[in-house]
Design a protein around this motif. Structure first.
Motif, PDB file in Angstrom:
ATOM      1  N   GLY A  17       0.660  -3.660  -8.022  1.00 36.25           N
ATOM      2  CA  GLY A  17      -0.398  -2.678  -7.790  1.00 36.25           C
ATOM      3  C   GLY A  17      -1.756  -3.315  -7.537  1.00 36.25           C
ATOM      4  N   CYS A  18      -2.601  -2.551  -6.880  1.00 34.86           N
ATOM      5  CA  CYS A  18      -3.899  -3.085  -6.476  1.00 34.86           C
ATOM      6  C   CYS A  18      -4.773  -1.915  -6.009  1.00 34.86           C
ATOM      7  CB  CYS A  18      -3.685  -4.093  -5.344  1.00 34.86           C
ATOM      8  SG  CYS A  18      -5.084  -5.170  -5.004  1.00 34.86           S
ATOM      9  N   THR A  19      -5.993  -2.233  -5.615  1.00 32.71           N
ATOM     10  CA  THR A  19      -6.860  -1.236  -4.974  1.00 32.71           C
ATOM     11  C   THR A  19      -7.536  -1.916  -3.778  1.00 32.71           C
ATOM     12  OG1 THR A  19      -8.537  -1.841  -6.617  1.00 32.71           O
ATOM     13  CG2 THR A  19      -7.395   0.240  -6.968  1.00 32.71           C
ATOM     14  N   PRO A  20      -7.877  -1.140  -2.745  1.00 33.76           N
ATOM     15  CA  PRO A  20      -8.499  -1.763  -1.575  1.00 33.76           C
ATOM     16  C   PRO A  20      -9.821  -2.423  -1.952  1.00 33.76           C
ATOM     17  CG  PRO A  20      -7.858   0.512  -1.119  1.00 33.76           C
ATOM     18  CD  PRO A  20      -7.674   0.310  -2.591  1.00 33.76           C
ATOM     19  N   TYR A  21     -10.109  -3.518  -1.275  1.00 36.25           N
ATOM     20  CA  TYR A  21     -11.296  -4.305  -1.634  1.00 36.25           C
ATOM     21  C   TYR A  21     -12.177  -4.613  -0.429  1.00 36.25           C
ATOM     22  CZ  TYR A  21     -13.954  -7.920  -4.113  1.00 36.25           C
ATOM     23  OH  TYR A  21     -14.942  -8.669  -4.693  1.00 36.25           O
ATOM     24  N   GLY A  24      -9.659  -6.014   5.284  1.00 38.86           N
ATOM     25  CA  GLY A  24      -8.265  -6.430   5.457  1.00 38.86           C
ATOM     26  C   GLY A  24      -7.284  -5.528   4.742  1.00 38.86           C
ATOM     27  N   CYS A  25      -7.766  -4.728   3.807  1.00 40.20           N
ATOM     28  CA  CYS A  25      -6.867  -3.898   2.985  1.00 40.20           C
ATOM     29  C   CYS A  25      -6.446  -2.591   3.661  1.00 40.20           C
ATOM     30  CB  CYS A  25      -7.541  -3.554   1.659  1.00 40.20           C
ATOM     31  SG  CYS A  25      -7.956  -4.993   0.659  1.00 40.20           S
ATOM     32  N   LEU A  26      -7.045  -2.268   4.793  1.00 41.49           N
ATOM     33  CA  LEU A  26      -6.838  -0.930   5.364  1.00 41.49           C
ATOM     34  C   LEU A  26      -5.355  -0.578   5.531  1.00 41.49           C
ATOM     35  CD1 LEU A  26      -8.287   1.569   6.590  1.00 41.49           C
ATOM     36  CD2 LEU A  26      -8.064   0.465   8.826  1.00 41.49           C
ATOM     37  N   ASN A  27      -4.581  -1.512   6.043  1.00 40.35           N
ATOM     38  CA  ASN A  27      -3.146  -1.252   6.241  1.00 40.35           C
ATOM     39  C   ASN A  27      -2.310  -2.119   5.299  1.00 40.35           C
ATOM     40  OD1 ASN A  27      -3.556   0.613   8.433  1.00 40.35           O
ATOM     41  ND2 ASN A  27      -4.091  -1.160   9.698  1.00 40.35           N
ATOM     42  N   CYS A  28      -2.712  -2.157   4.047  1.00 38.81           N
ATOM     43  CA  CYS A  28      -2.041  -3.000   3.045  1.00 38.81           C
ATOM     44  C   CYS A  28      -0.527  -2.785   3.063  1.00 38.81           C
ATOM     45  CB  CYS A  28      -2.586  -2.644   1.665  1.00 38.81           C
ATOM     46  SG  CYS A  28      -1.686  -3.393   0.312  1.00 38.81           S
ATOM     47  N   TYR A  29       0.232  -3.881   3.211  1.00 39.37           N
ATOM     48  CA  TYR A  29       1.697  -3.758   3.265  1.00 39.37           C
ATOM     49  C   TYR A  29       2.277  -3.459   1.889  1.00 39.37           C
ATOM     50  CZ  TYR A  29       2.081  -8.352   1.048  1.00 39.37           C
ATOM     51  OH  TYR A  29       1.986  -9.389   0.143  1.00 39.37           O
ATOM     52  N   MET A  78       2.525  -8.668  -4.481  1.00 36.41           N
ATOM     53  CA  MET A  78       2.396  -7.210  -4.549  1.00 36.41           C
ATOM     54  C   MET A  78       1.116  -6.782  -5.279  1.00 36.41           C
ATOM     55  SD  MET A  78       4.936  -5.891  -2.925  1.00 36.41           S
ATOM     56  CE  MET A  78       5.024  -4.189  -3.498  1.00 36.41           C
ATOM     57  N   SER A  79       0.178  -7.716  -5.361  1.00 38.77           N
ATOM     58  CA  SER A  79      -1.065  -7.395  -6.070  1.00 38.77           C
ATOM     59  C   SER A  79      -2.122  -8.422  -5.659  1.00 38.77           C
ATOM     60  CB  SER A  79      -0.808  -7.447  -7.590  1.00 38.77           C
ATOM     61  OG  SER A  79      -1.973  -7.076  -8.294  1.00 38.77           O
ATOM     62  N   ASP A  80      -3.196  -8.477  -6.422  1.00 36.03           N
ATOM     63  CA  ASP A  80      -4.191  -9.543  -6.251  1.00 36.03           C
ATOM     64  C   ASP A  80      -4.407 -10.132  -7.641  1.00 36.03           C
ATOM     65  OD1 ASP A  80      -6.563 -11.065  -6.106  1.00 36.03           O
ATOM     66  OD2 ASP A  80      -7.330  -9.861  -4.441  1.00 36.03           O
ATOM     67  N   THR A 110      -6.363 -14.600  -2.988  1.00 33.25           N
ATOM     68  CA  THR A 110      -7.172 -13.489  -3.514  1.00 33.25           C
ATOM     69  C   THR A 110      -8.308 -13.134  -2.570  1.00 33.25           C
ATOM     70  OG1 THR A 110      -8.410 -12.697  -5.455  1.00 33.25           O
ATOM     71  CG2 THR A 110      -8.740 -14.995  -4.839  1.00 33.25           C
ATOM     72  N   LYS A 111      -8.734 -11.897  -2.689  1.00 29.90           N
ATOM     73  CA  LYS A 111      -9.987 -11.486  -2.056  1.00 29.90           C
ATOM     74  C   LYS A 111     -11.106 -11.436  -3.097  1.00 29.90           C
ATOM     75  CE  LYS A 111      -7.969  -8.667   1.664  1.00 29.90           C
ATOM     76  NZ  LYS A 111      -6.528  -8.658   1.379  1.00 29.90           N
ATOM     77  N   ARG A 112     -10.697 -11.443  -4.386  1.00 31.97           N
ATOM     78  CA  ARG A 112     -11.698 -11.341  -5.474  1.00 31.97           C
ATOM     79  C   ARG A 112     -12.135 -12.751  -5.891  1.00 31.97           C
ATOM     80  NH1 ARG A 112      -8.018  -6.865  -4.573  1.00 31.97           N
ATOM     81  NH2 ARG A 112      -9.007  -5.013  -5.458  1.00 31.97           N
ATOM     82  N   ALA A 113     -12.724 -13.464  -4.955  1.00 30.30           N
ATOM     83  CA  ALA A 113     -13.059 -14.871  -5.202  1.00 30.30           C
ATOM     84  C   ALA A 113     -14.110 -15.036  -6.297  1.00 30.30           C
ATOM     85  CB  ALA A 113     -13.553 -15.499  -3.910  1.00 30.30           C
TER      86      ALA A 113
END
Ligand code: SF4
Length: 254
Positions: A17-21, A24-29, A78-80, A110-113
Protein backbone atom coordinates in the motif's frame (compact mmCIF):
# COMPACT_ATOMS: atom_id res chain seq x y z
CA UNK A 1 7.56 -13.36 -5.59
CA UNK A 2 8.99 -13.18 -9.10
CA UNK A 3 8.97 -9.67 -10.50
CA UNK A 4 7.92 -8.76 -14.00
CA UNK A 5 10.45 -5.94 -14.02
CA UNK A 6 13.54 -6.37 -16.18
CA UNK A 7 15.94 -4.63 -13.80
CA UNK A 8 15.30 -7.04 -10.93
CA UNK A 9 14.74 -10.74 -10.26
CA UNK A 10 12.28 -11.06 -7.45
CA UNK A 11 10.29 -8.74 -5.25
CA UNK A 12 9.78 -8.97 -1.51
CA UNK A 13 7.03 -7.01 0.20
CA UNK A 14 7.03 -6.55 3.97
CA UNK A 15 5.04 -3.40 3.15
CA UNK A 16 1.96 -3.07 0.97
CA UNK A 17 0.00 0.00 0.00
CA UNK A 18 0.95 3.59 -0.62
CA UNK A 19 -0.42 7.03 -1.48
CA UNK A 20 0.38 9.20 -4.51
CA UNK A 21 3.32 11.51 -3.97
CA UNK A 22 4.37 13.09 -7.26
CA UNK A 23 3.62 13.13 -11.00
CA UNK A 24 5.00 9.64 -11.56
CA UNK A 25 2.27 8.18 -9.34
CA UNK A 26 -0.65 9.07 -11.61
CA UNK A 27 -0.89 5.61 -13.20
CA UNK A 28 0.64 3.65 -10.32
CA UNK A 29 0.82 -0.04 -11.27
CA UNK A 30 0.74 -1.21 -7.66
CA UNK A 31 -2.70 0.16 -6.80
CA UNK A 32 -4.81 -1.98 -9.19
CA UNK A 33 -2.54 -4.92 -8.49
CA UNK A 34 -3.20 -4.63 -4.74
CA UNK A 35 -6.94 -4.63 -5.41
CA UNK A 36 -6.60 -7.75 -7.56
CA UNK A 37 -4.49 -9.44 -4.89
CA UNK A 38 -7.18 -8.81 -2.28
CA UNK A 39 -9.43 -11.15 -4.29
CA UNK A 40 -6.72 -13.77 -4.83
CA UNK A 41 -8.04 -17.33 -4.42
CA UNK A 42 -5.09 -18.08 -2.15
CA UNK A 43 -6.37 -16.96 1.27
CA UNK A 44 -2.85 -16.07 2.46
CA UNK A 45 -2.38 -13.62 -0.42
CA UNK A 46 -5.91 -12.24 -0.07
CA UNK A 47 -5.26 -11.69 3.65
CA UNK A 48 -2.00 -9.91 3.01
CA UNK A 49 -3.87 -7.46 0.78
CA UNK A 50 -6.95 -7.22 3.01
CA UNK A 51 -6.41 -3.45 3.31
CA UNK A 52 -6.20 -3.00 -0.43
CA UNK A 53 -3.78 -0.17 -1.16
CA UNK A 54 -3.74 1.27 2.36
CA UNK A 55 -0.21 1.34 3.77
CA UNK A 56 0.21 -1.82 5.83
CA UNK A 57 3.24 -3.19 7.66
CA UNK A 58 3.67 -6.97 7.65
CA UNK A 59 6.06 -7.82 10.52
CA UNK A 60 5.76 -11.58 9.88
CA UNK A 61 7.45 -11.11 6.50
CA UNK A 62 10.58 -9.93 8.27
CA UNK A 63 10.77 -13.28 10.07
CA UNK A 64 11.09 -15.10 6.74
CA UNK A 65 14.28 -16.08 4.94
CA UNK A 66 15.10 -15.59 1.29
CA UNK A 67 17.00 -18.74 0.36
CA UNK A 68 19.90 -19.23 -2.02
CA UNK A 69 22.32 -16.48 -2.93
CA UNK A 70 23.02 -13.85 -5.55
CA UNK A 71 19.43 -12.83 -5.98
CA UNK A 72 18.55 -9.28 -6.91
CA UNK A 73 15.56 -8.40 -4.78
CA UNK A 74 13.33 -5.38 -5.29
CA UNK A 75 12.30 -4.51 -1.75
CA UNK A 76 8.71 -3.26 -1.49
CA UNK A 77 7.65 -3.21 -5.11
CA UNK A 78 4.07 -2.76 -3.82
CA UNK A 79 4.78 0.27 -1.67
CA UNK A 80 7.38 2.93 -0.93
CA UNK A 81 9.81 1.88 1.80
CA UNK A 82 10.15 5.46 3.08
CA UNK A 83 6.44 6.34 3.07
CA UNK A 84 5.68 8.71 5.95
CA UNK A 85 3.41 6.16 7.62
CA UNK A 86 6.14 3.53 7.86
CA UNK A 87 7.27 3.59 11.47
CA UNK A 88 10.96 4.05 12.18
CA UNK A 89 11.03 0.76 14.09
CA UNK A 90 9.65 -1.08 11.08
CA UNK A 91 12.12 0.69 8.80
CA UNK A 92 15.00 -0.42 11.02
CA UNK A 93 13.53 -3.94 10.89
CA UNK A 94 13.69 -3.89 7.09
CA UNK A 95 17.37 -3.00 7.14
CA UNK A 96 18.11 -5.61 9.81
CA UNK A 97 16.47 -8.14 7.49
CA UNK A 98 18.75 -6.98 4.67
CA UNK A 99 21.82 -7.31 6.90
CA UNK A 100 20.79 -10.88 7.66
CA UNK A 101 20.83 -11.64 3.90
CA UNK A 102 24.32 -10.51 2.86
CA UNK A 103 24.37 -12.85 -0.14
CA UNK A 104 21.54 -11.04 -1.87
CA UNK A 105 21.34 -7.53 -3.30
CA UNK A 106 18.34 -5.43 -2.24
CA UNK A 107 17.14 -2.66 -4.50
CA UNK A 108 15.28 0.09 -2.70
CA UNK A 109 13.53 2.78 -4.63
CA UNK A 110 11.75 5.76 -3.13
CA UNK A 111 10.21 9.07 -3.97
CA UNK A 112 10.31 10.09 -0.28
CA UNK A 113 14.01 10.92 -0.37
CA UNK A 114 13.64 13.34 2.55
CA UNK A 115 13.39 10.29 4.85
CA UNK A 116 16.56 8.59 3.60
CA UNK A 117 18.60 10.16 6.40
CA UNK A 118 16.72 8.07 9.00
CA UNK A 119 19.09 5.22 8.14
CA UNK A 120 22.58 6.34 9.12
CA UNK A 121 24.48 3.31 7.88
CA UNK A 122 23.15 1.54 4.80
CA UNK A 123 24.17 -2.12 4.47
CA UNK A 124 26.64 -2.67 1.63
CA UNK A 125 24.22 -5.03 -0.14
CA UNK A 126 21.69 -2.24 -0.76
CA UNK A 127 21.34 -0.46 -4.06
CA UNK A 128 19.63 2.73 -2.94
CA UNK A 129 17.62 4.57 -5.55
CA UNK A 130 15.30 7.52 -5.97
CA UNK A 131 12.74 8.08 -8.68
CA UNK A 132 13.37 11.16 -10.80
CA UNK A 133 10.63 11.41 -13.39
CA UNK A 134 11.62 14.95 -14.44
CA UNK A 135 13.90 17.79 -13.40
CA UNK A 136 11.42 19.03 -10.76
CA UNK A 137 12.63 16.21 -8.50
CA UNK A 138 16.38 16.62 -8.69
CA UNK A 139 16.50 17.44 -4.97
CA UNK A 140 15.92 13.71 -4.37
CA UNK A 141 19.37 13.03 -5.82
CA UNK A 142 20.87 15.43 -3.30
CA UNK A 143 19.28 13.48 -0.43
CA UNK A 144 20.57 10.26 -1.99
CA UNK A 145 24.10 11.61 -2.28
CA UNK A 146 24.07 12.45 1.42
CA UNK A 147 23.76 8.76 2.32
CA UNK A 148 26.60 6.26 2.60
CA UNK A 149 24.93 3.74 0.24
CA UNK A 150 27.46 1.79 -1.80
CA UNK A 151 25.38 1.89 -4.96
CA UNK A 152 23.32 4.99 -5.63
CA UNK A 153 20.95 5.01 -8.58
CA UNK A 154 18.03 6.82 -10.08
CA UNK A 155 15.02 5.42 -11.81
CA UNK A 156 13.61 7.82 -14.41
CA UNK A 157 10.35 5.93 -14.79
CA UNK A 158 8.02 7.03 -16.08
CA UNK A 159 10.19 9.67 -17.69
CA UNK A 160 7.89 12.70 -17.96
CA UNK A 161 10.32 15.46 -18.87
CA UNK A 162 13.98 16.22 -19.29
CA UNK A 163 16.29 15.38 -16.40
CA UNK A 164 19.03 17.93 -16.71
CA UNK A 165 21.62 17.81 -14.01
CA UNK A 166 25.33 17.36 -13.52
CA UNK A 167 24.37 15.30 -10.47
CA UNK A 168 23.82 12.34 -12.81
CA UNK A 169 27.59 12.15 -13.18
CA UNK A 170 27.97 11.02 -9.56
CA UNK A 171 25.59 8.08 -9.78
CA UNK A 172 26.35 4.36 -10.02
CA UNK A 173 23.39 3.35 -12.15
CA UNK A 174 20.62 4.99 -14.17
CA UNK A 175 17.40 3.34 -15.34
CA UNK A 176 15.09 5.02 -17.86
CA UNK A 177 11.68 3.98 -19.09
CA UNK A 178 8.60 5.43 -20.70
CA UNK A 179 5.13 4.91 -19.30
CA UNK A 180 2.99 2.13 -20.70
CA UNK A 181 -0.70 1.30 -20.39
CA UNK A 182 -3.94 2.72 -21.73
CA UNK A 183 -3.53 6.17 -20.13
CA UNK A 184 0.20 6.49 -20.58
CA UNK A 185 1.90 9.83 -21.03
CA UNK A 186 4.33 9.69 -23.88
CA UNK A 187 8.05 10.04 -23.45
CA UNK A 188 10.04 12.23 -25.78
CA UNK A 189 12.93 10.00 -26.86
CA UNK A 190 15.26 13.01 -26.76
CA UNK A 191 14.84 13.09 -22.97
CA UNK A 192 16.07 9.50 -22.80
CA UNK A 193 18.90 10.20 -25.27
CA UNK A 194 20.07 13.14 -23.21
CA UNK A 195 20.35 10.99 -20.07
CA UNK A 196 22.03 8.16 -22.00
CA UNK A 197 24.59 10.54 -23.46
CA UNK A 198 25.54 11.87 -20.01
CA UNK A 199 25.89 8.28 -18.78
CA UNK A 200 28.06 7.32 -21.74
CA UNK A 201 30.23 10.37 -21.34
CA UNK A 202 30.84 9.64 -17.67
CA UNK A 203 30.94 5.84 -17.88
CA UNK A 204 27.81 5.30 -15.82
CA UNK A 205 25.88 2.04 -16.39
CA UNK A 206 22.64 2.80 -18.21
CA UNK A 207 19.56 0.58 -18.40
CA UNK A 208 16.85 1.43 -20.90
CA UNK A 209 13.73 -0.46 -19.87
CA UNK A 210 11.24 0.51 -22.53
CA UNK A 211 10.03 3.34 -24.71
CA UNK A 212 6.49 2.91 -23.37
CA UNK A 213 3.19 3.31 -25.12
CA UNK A 214 -0.45 2.29 -24.88
CA UNK A 215 0.26 -1.47 -24.76
CA UNK A 216 2.93 -3.41 -22.95
CA UNK A 217 6.29 -2.84 -24.66
CA UNK A 218 4.47 -1.21 -27.57
CA UNK A 219 7.28 1.30 -28.06
CA UNK A 220 9.93 -1.42 -27.87
CA UNK A 221 12.91 -1.83 -25.60
CA UNK A 222 15.55 -0.24 -27.78
CA UNK A 223 16.90 3.26 -27.89
CA UNK A 224 18.15 4.27 -31.34
CA UNK A 225 18.11 0.60 -32.32
CA UNK A 226 20.29 -0.48 -29.42
CA UNK A 227 19.58 -2.45 -26.26
CA UNK A 228 20.97 -0.96 -23.04
CA UNK A 229 21.02 -3.37 -20.13
CA UNK A 230 23.98 -2.28 -18.09
CA UNK A 231 24.31 -2.96 -14.35
CA UNK A 232 26.18 -1.28 -11.51
CA UNK A 233 29.90 -2.01 -11.69
CA UNK A 234 30.32 -2.98 -8.07
CA UNK A 235 28.59 -6.35 -8.33
CA UNK A 236 30.68 -9.40 -7.48
CA UNK A 237 31.69 -12.02 -10.04
CA UNK A 238 29.05 -14.45 -8.73
CA UNK A 239 26.44 -11.75 -8.93
CA UNK A 240 27.54 -10.85 -12.46
CA UNK A 241 26.71 -14.37 -13.57
CA UNK A 242 23.29 -14.00 -12.06
CA UNK A 243 22.84 -10.64 -13.76
CA UNK A 244 23.97 -12.01 -17.12
CA UNK A 245 21.39 -14.77 -16.81
CA UNK A 246 18.81 -12.18 -15.90
CA UNK A 247 19.67 -10.10 -18.97
CA UNK A 248 19.48 -13.15 -21.20
CA UNK A 249 16.16 -14.11 -19.68
CA UNK A 250 14.76 -10.66 -20.27
CA UNK A 251 15.99 -10.49 -23.83
CA UNK A 252 14.40 -13.86 -24.48
CA UNK A 253 11.17 -12.75 -22.88
CA UNK A 254 10.98 -9.63 -25.03
S1 SF4 B 1 5.20 6.04 -4.73
FE1 SF4 B 1 5.15 4.25 -6.09
S2 SF4 B 1 3.79 2.79 -5.06
FE2 SF4 B 1 3.44 4.80 -4.12
S3 SF4 B 1 1.68 5.63 -5.24
FE3 SF4 B 1 3.57 6.39 -6.20
S4 SF4 B 1 3.96 4.95 -7.88
FE4 SF4 B 1 2.52 3.97 -6.47
Amino acid sequence: MSANIPWTQISFNPLTGCTPYSDGCLNCYAKPMATRMSFNPDPKIAYKYRNGFKLTEHPAELEKKIGGKNKIVFMNSMSDTFHKNVSESFLFGIFDFIRKHPKHIFQILTKRANRLSIIRDYPSNVWLGVTVEKSDYLDRIECLMNTNATVKWINCEPLLGPVESDKIQSLDWVVVGGESGPNCRSMNMDWARQIRDICEEHDIPFFFKQAGGPGRDKGGKNLDGKTYKQWPKSISLDMSRSVIQLSLFNVDAA
